[in-house]
Design an enzyme around this catalytic site. Structure first.
Site, PDB file in Angstrom:
ATOM      1  N   SER A   1      28.780  30.592  52.186  1.00 42.17           N
ATOM      2  CA  SER A   1      28.160  29.287  52.414  1.00 42.17           C
ATOM      3  C   SER A   1      27.114  29.369  53.524  1.00 42.17           C
ATOM      4  O   SER A   1      26.050  28.758  53.448  1.00 42.17           O
ATOM      5  CB  SER A   1      29.229  28.257  52.801  1.00 42.17           C
ATOM      6  OG  SER A   1      30.119  28.070  51.732  1.00 42.17           O
TER       7      SER A   1
ATOM      8  N   GLU B   1      27.306  29.426  43.696  1.00 48.53           N
ATOM      9  CA  GLU B   1      26.001  28.765  43.909  1.00 48.53           C
ATOM     10  C   GLU B   1      26.129  27.527  44.802  1.00 48.53           C
ATOM     11  O   GLU B   1      25.467  26.509  44.571  1.00 48.53           O
ATOM     12  CB  GLU B   1      25.321  28.460  42.575  1.00 48.53           C
ATOM     13  CG  GLU B   1      24.854  29.747  41.912  1.00 48.53           C
ATOM     14  CD  GLU B   1      24.123  29.536  40.620  1.00 48.53           C
ATOM     15  OE1 GLU B   1      23.262  28.659  40.572  1.00 48.53           O
ATOM     16  OE2 GLU B   1      24.413  30.274  39.657  1.00 48.53           O
TER      17      GLU B   1
HETATM   18  N1  COS Z   1      14.171  24.347  49.525  1.00 48.26           N
HETATM   19  C1  COS Z   1      13.256  24.785  50.430  1.00 48.26           C
HETATM   20  N2  COS Z   1      13.536  24.932  51.764  1.00 48.26           N
HETATM   21  C2  COS Z   1      14.784  24.630  52.171  1.00 48.26           C
HETATM   22  C3  COS Z   1      15.780  24.189  51.268  1.00 48.26           C
HETATM   23  C4  COS Z   1      15.428  24.031  49.913  1.00 48.26           C
HETATM   24  N3  COS Z   1      16.325  23.610  49.010  1.00 48.26           N
HETATM   25  N4  COS Z   1      16.923  23.968  51.954  1.00 48.26           N
HETATM   26  C5  COS Z   1      16.659  24.269  53.252  1.00 48.26           C
HETATM   27  N5  COS Z   1      15.364  24.664  53.358  1.00 48.26           N
HETATM   28  C6  COS Z   1      14.667  25.034  54.609  1.00 48.26           C
HETATM   29  C7  COS Z   1      14.863  23.975  55.671  1.00 48.26           C
HETATM   30  O1  COS Z   1      13.870  22.983  55.538  1.00 48.26           O
HETATM   31  C8  COS Z   1      14.699  24.769  56.953  1.00 48.26           C
HETATM   32  O2  COS Z   1      13.324  24.987  57.161  1.00 48.26           O
HETATM   33  P1  COS Z   1      12.707  25.227  58.650  1.00 48.26           P
HETATM   34  O3  COS Z   1      13.355  26.487  59.177  1.00 48.26           O
HETATM   35  O4  COS Z   1      11.250  25.385  58.405  1.00 48.26           O
HETATM   36  O5  COS Z   1      13.087  24.020  59.451  1.00 48.26           O
HETATM   37  C9  COS Z   1      15.346  26.094  56.607  1.00 48.26           C
HETATM   38  O6  COS Z   1      15.278  26.200  55.166  1.00 48.26           O
HETATM   39  C10 COS Z   1      16.790  26.184  57.058  1.00 48.26           C
HETATM   40  O7  COS Z   1      17.511  25.138  56.459  1.00 48.26           O
HETATM   41  P2  COS Z   1      18.884  24.578  57.075  1.00 48.26           P
HETATM   42  O8  COS Z   1      18.702  24.317  58.541  1.00 48.26           O
HETATM   43  O9  COS Z   1      19.329  23.438  56.232  1.00 48.26           O
HETATM   44  O10 COS Z   1      19.863  25.850  56.907  1.00 48.26           O
HETATM   45  P3  COS Z   1      21.415  26.009  57.178  1.00 48.26           P
HETATM   46  O11 COS Z   1      21.662  27.332  57.757  1.00 48.26           O
HETATM   47  O12 COS Z   1      21.944  24.818  57.914  1.00 48.26           O
HETATM   48  O13 COS Z   1      22.019  26.096  55.691  1.00 48.26           O
HETATM   49  C11 COS Z   1      23.055  25.344  53.644  1.00 48.26           C
HETATM   50  C12 COS Z   1      22.092  25.074  54.835  1.00 48.26           C
HETATM   51  C13 COS Z   1      24.515  25.328  54.048  1.00 48.26           C
HETATM   52  C14 COS Z   1      22.767  24.176  52.730  1.00 48.26           C
HETATM   53  C15 COS Z   1      22.690  26.662  52.944  1.00 48.26           C
HETATM   54  O14 COS Z   1      23.007  27.781  53.745  1.00 48.26           O
HETATM   55  C16 COS Z   1      23.386  26.840  51.594  1.00 48.26           C
HETATM   56  O15 COS Z   1      22.934  26.313  50.582  1.00 48.26           O
HETATM   57  N6  COS Z   1      24.507  27.585  51.552  1.00 48.26           N
HETATM   58  C17 COS Z   1      25.188  27.929  50.317  1.00 48.26           C
HETATM   59  C18 COS Z   1      24.582  29.139  49.731  1.00 48.26           C
HETATM   60  C19 COS Z   1      25.054  29.447  48.344  1.00 48.26           C
HETATM   61  O16 COS Z   1      24.822  28.683  47.420  1.00 48.26           O
HETATM   62  N7  COS Z   1      25.713  30.597  48.193  1.00 48.26           N
HETATM   63  C20 COS Z   1      26.135  31.061  46.947  1.00 48.26           C
HETATM   64  C21 COS Z   1      25.289  32.240  46.545  1.00 48.26           C
HETATM   65  S1  COS Z   1      24.893  32.356  44.885  1.00 48.26           S
HETATM   66  S2  COS Z   1      26.580  32.673  44.007  1.00 48.26           S
END
Ligand code: COS
Length: 404
Positions: A148, A378
């Site tokens: 995650s 995902e």
């Molecule tokens: N599209 C484009 N940019 C995105 C985005 C998206 N969907 N989501 C986040 N970003 C950008 C943010 O805007 C931020 O940009 P800046 O650094 O310029 O400010 C950057 O990416 C970091 O985003 P955020 O602060 O939200 O990151 P976090 O570390 O807090 O992570 C989650 C957020 C938990 C939502 C993310 O790590 C996630 O989706 N985790 C699950 C991953 C997953 O699905 N794993 C399974 C693998 S495939 S089986």
């Protein structure tokens, strides 16, 4: 001639294609794919060789043209992905069997980062063969301590002359062991956390890459842990700019998370189909199971859950395809709702089948195993909740009404 599960009730199962989210071409696609799947997909059991089944399915889906919907045409003026088509096909293939959905979806997810961030040369090198089913793609993001929390990733990529050298391990990698290339995310170190990750295409067979550790899961799929040990790839295999890896991964997941919701719908529709058949046939206490109000309540809840999930899935897909807007929040809602309710729908179908429902390789027993992982991969349900709430709070802070 007796009809297969694929063709019986087809009109009813495709009725939602009349919703305003769709164009006439979508209904045609669904009808053609449903007929192809009923005739060509075949059956496989829990003990089947999942690697061999997937290789066959990828080849056949490529030859039949279905994979081209998950992998846009390469080159200049390349076509955009149509998310509604991907969702329609995932629903249909999942209805037939988890591996069919898996084989289709992983070609899209595995090559998605190339479609989104690759150069024309990279797209031309990789995408056409994936679309034809001649090569198998994989997406390597997760690690043992970074599922995650992607920003906690430890695998490293060090620039060395005209190469990058990759070290570390990636796990839960679908198609691990059978893929021809992996899109590997690693820490390239431009900044801490999510801003210091990059994405690379690593061809299978590259020295220092091993996919030897296979993972056996509840519903067998090709899956492995990858080891990267001094794995050298040309800098030309970097996707996008250094440090853009996290955003590339998230943009890829925005598309494919919606389609995980669609796969959940396919499993749930099959569960309802099997439950309706069983409820009408099975007699007890002098009447059909379907005559009991308790059965009717279950069937009503199942059908309503499916329609609610479908509305969210196709809203997200339509928003991306037609309105051309970001769907981060809508995709998270669609995935969460459709996968959580599909689990309940499948469980209800098992209950309606009684003992038969837990017999190995009965269709609903297979669904029971297949559906579980969707609430995890995902982005687990808990991650989707985080994403939705963050978007709402950000919109509220900007003075908007909400991010939906
Ligand atoms: N599209 C484009 N940019 C995105 C985005 C998206 N969907 N989501 C986040 N970003 C950008 C943010 O805007 C931020 O940009 P800046 O650094 O310029 O400010 C950057 O990416 C970091 O985003 P955020 O602060 O939200 O990151 P976090 O570390 O807090 O992570 C989650 C957020 C938990 C939502 C993310 O790590 C996630 O989706 N985790 C699950 C991953 C997953 O699905 N794993 C399974 C693998 S495939 S089986």
């Amino acid at each position: 001639m007796e009809q297969s599960a694929g063709t019986r009730g087809e009109a009813q199962r495709l009725a939602h294609l009349g919703w305003p989210f769709f164009e006439p071409a979508h209904a045609r696609l669904a009808g053609e794919a449903a007929r192809w799947a009923a005739g060509a997909l075949g059956e496989w059991t829990h003990d089947a060789d999942a690697d061999a089944v997937c290789r066959r399915l990828v080849r056949e889906m490529g030859a039949a043209g279905w994979l081209a919907h998950a992998v846009p045409r390469a080159g200049a003026g390349s076509a955009r992905l149509d998310l509604r088509s991907i969702c329609i096909l995932r629903e249909l293939f999942a209805f037939h069997g988890g591996l069919a959905d898996f084989a289709f979806a992983m070609q899209g997810l595995g090559s998605g980062a190339i479609s989104i961030a690759g150069s024309d040369e990279q797209k031309t090198r990789y995408l056409p063969a994936v679309a034809r089913g001649e090569t198998i793609a994989a997406f390597a993001l997760s690690e043992e301590n970074s599922g995650s929390d992607v920003g906690a990733m430890a695998a490293s990529a060090r620039r060395d002359g005209s190469d990058y050298v990759l070290d570390g391990a990636k796990t839960w990698i679908s198609n691990g062991g059978i893929a021809d290339f992996y899109v590997v995310f690693a820490r390239s170190g431009e900044a801490p956390g999510t801003r210091g990750l990059s994405a690379f295409v690593v061809d299978a067979g590259t020295p220092g890459l091993s996919a030897a550790e296979r993972i056996d899961i509840i519903a067998p799929h090709p899956m492995a842990t990858l080891r990267l040990t001094g794995c050298r790839v040309p800098a030309g295999n970097l996707l996008g700019a250094p440090g853009e890896g996290f955003k590339i991964a998230m943009r890829t997941l925005d598309v494919f998370r919606t389609s995980v919701g669609a796969a959940a719908l396919g499993f749930a529709r099959r569960a309802l189909f099997e439950a309706l058949g069983r409820a009408r046939e099975r007699r007890m206490f002098g009447q059909a199971l379907a005559d009991f109000q308790m059965t009717q309540a279950k069937l009503a809840d199942m059908a309503t859950a499916i329609d609610a999930g479908a509305l969210l899935v196709y809203r997200a897909a339509w928003t991306r395809d037609v309105a051309g807007e970001s769907i981060t929040c809508q995709a998270a809602m669609a995935k969460m709702q459709a996968t959580e309710t599909a689990q309940k729908v499948v469980d209800a179908a098992v209950q309606i089948h009684g003992g038969l429902g837990v017999v190995r390789d009965h269709p609903v027993e297979r669904l029971y195993r297949e559906v579980r992982a969707l609430r995890i991969y995902e982005g687990a349900t808990e991650v989707q909740k985080l994403i939705i709430a963050r978007q709402l709070l950000e919109a509220a802070a900007r003075g908007g009404e909400g991010a939906r």
